[in-house]
Write a protein that holds these residues in place. Structure first.
Motif, PDB file in Angstrom:
ATOM      1  N   GLY A   1       0.478 -15.425   3.164  1.00 51.04           N
ATOM      2  CA  GLY A   1       0.302 -16.721   2.484  1.00 51.04           C
ATOM      3  C   GLY A   1       0.805 -16.683   1.051  1.00 51.04           C
TER       4      GLY A   1
ATOM      5  N   GLU B   1      10.093   3.485   7.122  1.00 52.70           N
ATOM      6  CA  GLU B   1       9.820   2.082   7.419  1.00 52.70           C
ATOM      7  C   GLU B   1      10.616   1.680   8.659  1.00 52.70           C
TER       8      GLU B   1
ATOM      9  N   ASP C   1      -4.068  -2.275   4.742  1.00 52.13           N
ATOM     10  CA  ASP C   1      -4.586  -2.848   5.994  1.00 52.13           C
ATOM     11  C   ASP C   1      -4.933  -1.766   7.013  1.00 52.13           C
TER      12      ASP C   1
ATOM     13  N   ARG D   1       6.852 -12.990  -1.527  1.00 48.31           N
ATOM     14  CA  ARG D   1       6.355 -11.696  -1.059  1.00 48.31           C
ATOM     15  C   ARG D   1       7.484 -10.691  -0.801  1.00 48.31           C
TER      16      ARG D   1
ATOM     17  N   ALA E   1       0.834  -1.204   0.000  1.00 47.99           N
ATOM     18  CA  ALA E   1       0.000   0.000   0.000  1.00 47.99           C
ATOM     19  C   ALA E   1       0.871   1.257   0.000  1.00 47.99           C
TER      20      ALA E   1
ATOM     21  N   GLY F   1      -0.544 -15.535  -1.769  1.00 48.27           N
ATOM     22  CA  GLY F   1      -1.441 -15.785  -2.897  1.00 48.27           C
ATOM     23  C   GLY F   1      -2.019 -14.470  -3.397  1.00 48.27           C
TER      24      GLY F   1
ATOM     25  N   ALA G   1       7.665   5.663  12.944  1.00 48.73           N
ATOM     26  CA  ALA G   1       6.809   6.800  13.311  1.00 48.73           C
ATOM     27  C   ALA G   1       6.403   6.636  14.772  1.00 48.73           C
TER      28      ALA G   1
HETATM   29  C1  LIG Z   1      -0.499 -14.918   7.913  1.00 53.20           C
HETATM   30  C2  LIG Z   1      -1.051 -13.997   6.865  1.00 53.20           C
HETATM   31  C3  LIG Z   1      -1.256 -14.493   5.591  1.00 53.20           C
HETATM   32  C4  LIG Z   1      -1.761 -13.638   4.578  1.00 53.20           C
HETATM   33  N1  LIG Z   1      -1.905 -14.140   3.321  1.00 53.20           N
HETATM   34  C5  LIG Z   1      -2.378 -13.344   2.328  1.00 53.20           C
HETATM   35  C6  LIG Z   1      -2.499 -13.826   0.988  1.00 53.20           C
HETATM   36  O1  LIG Z   1      -2.168 -14.986   0.687  1.00 53.20           O
HETATM   37  N2  LIG Z   1      -2.994 -12.991   0.043  1.00 53.20           N
HETATM   38  C7  LIG Z   1      -3.360 -11.698   0.328  1.00 53.20           C
HETATM   39  O2  LIG Z   1      -3.834 -10.984  -0.568  1.00 53.20           O
HETATM   40  N3  LIG Z   1      -3.220 -11.207   1.588  1.00 53.20           N
HETATM   41  C8  LIG Z   1      -2.718 -11.977   2.580  1.00 53.20           C
HETATM   42  N4  LIG Z   1      -2.547 -11.468   3.848  1.00 53.20           N
HETATM   43  C9  LIG Z   1      -2.826 -10.037   4.064  1.00 53.20           C
HETATM   44  C10 LIG Z   1      -1.708  -9.155   3.453  1.00 53.20           C
HETATM   45  O3  LIG Z   1      -0.459  -9.594   3.910  1.00 53.20           O
HETATM   46  C11 LIG Z   1      -1.949  -7.698   3.807  1.00 53.20           C
HETATM   47  O4  LIG Z   1      -3.264  -7.364   3.414  1.00 53.20           O
HETATM   48  C12 LIG Z   1      -0.958  -6.762   3.108  1.00 53.20           C
HETATM   49  O5  LIG Z   1       0.345  -6.987   3.578  1.00 53.20           O
HETATM   50  C13 LIG Z   1      -1.344  -5.315   3.353  1.00 53.20           C
HETATM   51  O6  LIG Z   1      -0.348  -4.441   2.844  1.00 53.20           O
HETATM   52  P1  LIG Z   1      -0.055  -3.066   3.580  1.00 53.20           P
HETATM   53  O7  LIG Z   1       0.954  -2.378   2.737  1.00 53.20           O
HETATM   54  O8  LIG Z   1      -1.316  -2.397   3.908  1.00 53.20           O
HETATM   55  O9  LIG Z   1       0.565  -3.474   4.988  1.00 53.20           O
HETATM   56  P2  LIG Z   1       1.901  -4.252   5.338  1.00 53.20           P
HETATM   57  O10 LIG Z   1       2.340  -5.121   4.231  1.00 53.20           O
HETATM   58  O11 LIG Z   1       1.659  -4.891   6.657  1.00 53.20           O
HETATM   59  O12 LIG Z   1       2.979  -3.105   5.498  1.00 53.20           O
HETATM   60  C14 LIG Z   1       2.934  -2.208   6.588  1.00 53.20           C
HETATM   61  C15 LIG Z   1       4.348  -1.709   6.813  1.00 53.20           C
HETATM   62  O13 LIG Z   1       4.317  -0.645   7.752  1.00 53.20           O
HETATM   63  C16 LIG Z   1       5.434  -0.757   8.604  1.00 53.20           C
HETATM   64  N5  LIG Z   1       5.121  -0.020   9.836  1.00 53.20           N
HETATM   65  C17 LIG Z   1       4.145  -0.307  10.748  1.00 53.20           C
HETATM   66  N6  LIG Z   1       4.158   0.612  11.738  1.00 53.20           N
HETATM   67  C18 LIG Z   1       5.156   1.494  11.435  1.00 53.20           C
HETATM   68  C19 LIG Z   1       5.647   2.655  12.086  1.00 53.20           C
HETATM   69  N7  LIG Z   1       5.110   3.123  13.244  1.00 53.20           N
HETATM   70  N8  LIG Z   1       6.686   3.316  11.522  1.00 53.20           N
HETATM   71  C20 LIG Z   1       7.241   2.881  10.354  1.00 53.20           C
HETATM   72  N9  LIG Z   1       6.807   1.777   9.712  1.00 53.20           N
HETATM   73  C21 LIG Z   1       5.775   1.094  10.235  1.00 53.20           C
HETATM   74  C22 LIG Z   1       5.564  -2.263   8.803  1.00 53.20           C
HETATM   75  O14 LIG Z   1       6.865  -2.604   9.276  1.00 53.20           O
HETATM   76  C23 LIG Z   1       5.280  -2.777   7.402  1.00 53.20           C
HETATM   77  O15 LIG Z   1       6.439  -2.885   6.624  1.00 53.20           O
HETATM   78  C24 LIG Z   1      -2.057 -12.285   4.874  1.00 53.20           C
HETATM   79  C25 LIG Z   1      -1.873 -11.798   6.174  1.00 53.20           C
HETATM   80  C26 LIG Z   1      -1.351 -12.634   7.164  1.00 53.20           C
HETATM   81  C27 LIG Z   1      -1.121 -12.083   8.541  1.00 53.20           C
END
Ligand SMILES: Cc1cc2nc3c(=O)[nH]c(=O)nc-3n(C[C@H](O)[C@H](O)[C@H](O)COP(=O)(O)OP(=O)(O)OC[C@H]3O[C@@H](n4cnc5c(N)ncnc54)[C@H](O)[C@@H]3O)c2cc1C
Length: 394
Positions: free
Chosen positions: A44, A32, A278, A97, A13, A46, A121
């Motif tokens: 996972g 980060e 998320d 991933r 995201a 996928g 942050a």
């Molecule tokens: C076990 C598991 C299996 C999953 N399998 C799937 C799948 O197969 N397919 C699928 O579509 N989705 C899957 N998901 C969901 C998917 O991983 C998330 O929806 C996706 O990672 C969301 O992306 P994001 O960029 O919003 O958040 P994230 O990928 O979680 O990235 C957030 C980032 O913010 C950073 N961060 C957090 N707080 C701070 C802070 N205060 N300061 C600086 N950095 C910070 C973190 O370190 C991280 O790098 C799974 C989730 C889990 C837990």
């Protein structure tokens, strides 16, 4: 330090938002807290092949395997097979991933985005009541980073929204507790993502087996927080593996634990603030998958931010284009799937078996929620009452 945008989090995201904002002319910094993008992997792995059409990621290094579809097993092992196009957002490719996230960051960097690793942050920077940036900790140094827009892309544990006064608290009922092994030396010489349902197998969730190669698979479990207790996810996953000889002979090369929101989206826009991925609860409430919505939402957020920077307007009204557009793109589907999640939680194993038996020979080439609901009600008129809230939405 002064930027147009500071993004907290370098997941899909964050990087996609950053890239599209930078391509529209914005000066972007992503901070980060981790020391390496995409590591550790909490996924996972996928994802749907519809991302091929989105101009978001290039190359093939991030692809571990191409899937033909999904197989959904009811508690009595009745199998419903879906083609990849019908199988939802987690079926199409199984990915690496870590490489996937790093490729997204590479594209963002090419567009001009700056990254600062090991930078957490710790609060919002405010002047009177207005958000004017982020306070962050970089090793022992406290930084004040000024920006016209702050983006919370900080994942399931997001703090940014909360600091801005948005209610992001997840109830145990709206969170999946997950554990996953990557098992090697298993037999999974097929191109299907498998999902196993059942109240004894995974209360309020499911077990997944996603093949990464012919002898390696991600084998994971998600169970609903309100039905879970400490250590239960891993215990149930170990039992599932012990009960499946093709998996039992494997050994883990990775074990992870994490959480996935299965909630309705929160408010995603305020003056000078946007939430994506998320952090916005842009996750499919049935599966917990959030990769495609993070990418789609990130692209929309990046364009909105680019326009805001051009106009030099950062108020809620200007940024609301993002909220209107993501609602149009996938808001209805997230809401409908939340309703499905609630209906499914009421199903005991007997009902799940009966439903799988009813649709196992269904022609899913013509799959749609409406035709599925019609087929189920036709075979089992007693389901009409249970499915009524869903029928209103399709
Ligand atoms: C076990 C598991 C299996 C999953 N399998 C799937 C799948 O197969 N397919 C699928 O579509 N989705 C899957 N998901 C969901 C998917 O991983 C998330 O929806 C996706 O990672 C969301 O992306 P994001 O960029 O919003 O958040 P994230 O990928 O979680 O990235 C957030 C980032 O913010 C950073 N961060 C957090 N707080 C701070 C802070 N205060 N300061 C600086 N950095 C910070 C973190 O370190 C991280 O790098 C799974 C989730 C889990 C837990």
């Amino acid at each position: 330090m002064k930027y147009d945008v500071v993004i907290v989090g370098s997941g899909p995201a964050g990087s996609v938002t950053g890239r599209f904002a930078a391509e529209s002319g914005a000066k972007v910094l992503i901070i980060e807290r981790r020391q390496e993008i995409g590591v550790p992997v909490l996924c996972g792995e996928g994802i749907s092949r519809k991302i091929d059409d989105w101009n978001i990621i290039e190359g093939k290094r991030w692809i571990a395997g191409r899937m033909d579809g999904a197989r959904i097993y009811s508690p009595d092992k009745t199998c419903v097979t879906l083609a990849a196009e019908q199988a939802g957002n987690e079926t199409g490719y199984v990915i690496y991933r870590d490489i996937f996230d790093q490729e997204l960051a590479r594209r963002a960097i090419k567009a001009g985005v700056e990254y600062m690793m090991n930078t957490q942050a710790i609060g919002l920077l405010k002047k009177e009541d207005k958000i004017v940036g982020i306070k962050a900790k970089h090793f022992d140094e406290i930084l004040e980073i000024e920006a016209d827009i702050v983006v919370g892309a900080d994942g399931v544990e997001s703090k940014i929204g909360k600091w801005a006064g948005i209610n992001t608290t997840l109830k145990p009922y709206d969170i999946e507790t997950c554990a996953q092994y990557t098992l090697t030396n298993v037999d999974c010489n097929n191109n299907y993502c498998d999902f196993y349902l059942g109240n004894k197998i995974a209360p309020g969730g499911y077990v997944w087996v996603f093949p990464k190669r012919k002898d390696e698979a991600n084998v994971g479990i998600g169970i609903l927080g309100s039905l879970s207790e400490k250590g239960m996810a891993l215990k149930l996953l170990d039992k599932f593996i012990a009960d499946h000889p093709e998996l039992k002979k494997g050994e883990p090369v990775r074990l992870i634990a994490g959480a996935a929101p299965v909630a309705e989206p929160v408010q995603t826009v305020k003056d000078n603030l946007i939430l994506v991925g998320d952090a916005a609860r842009h996750v499919d409430p049935i599966t917990g998958g959030g990769l495609t919505t993070s990418l789609e939402g990130g692209k929309i957020a990046g364009h909105t931010i680019g326009n805001a920077v051009k106009k030099q307007r950062f108020d809620k009204e200007t940024l609301s284009t993002y909220e209107t557009s993501w609602k149009k793109a996938f808001g209805k589907k997230l809401h409908r799937n939340y309703v499905v999640k609630e209906i499914m939680l009421d199903f005991d194993d007997k009902t799940l078996n009966m439903l799988a038996d009813s649709v196992k020979d269904y022609n899913f080439q013509e799959f749609s929620t409406l035709s599925l609901v019609k087929a189920l009600v036709f075979k089992h008129p007693t389901l009409l009452k249970k499915l009524a809230p869903l029928i209103k939405l399709v």
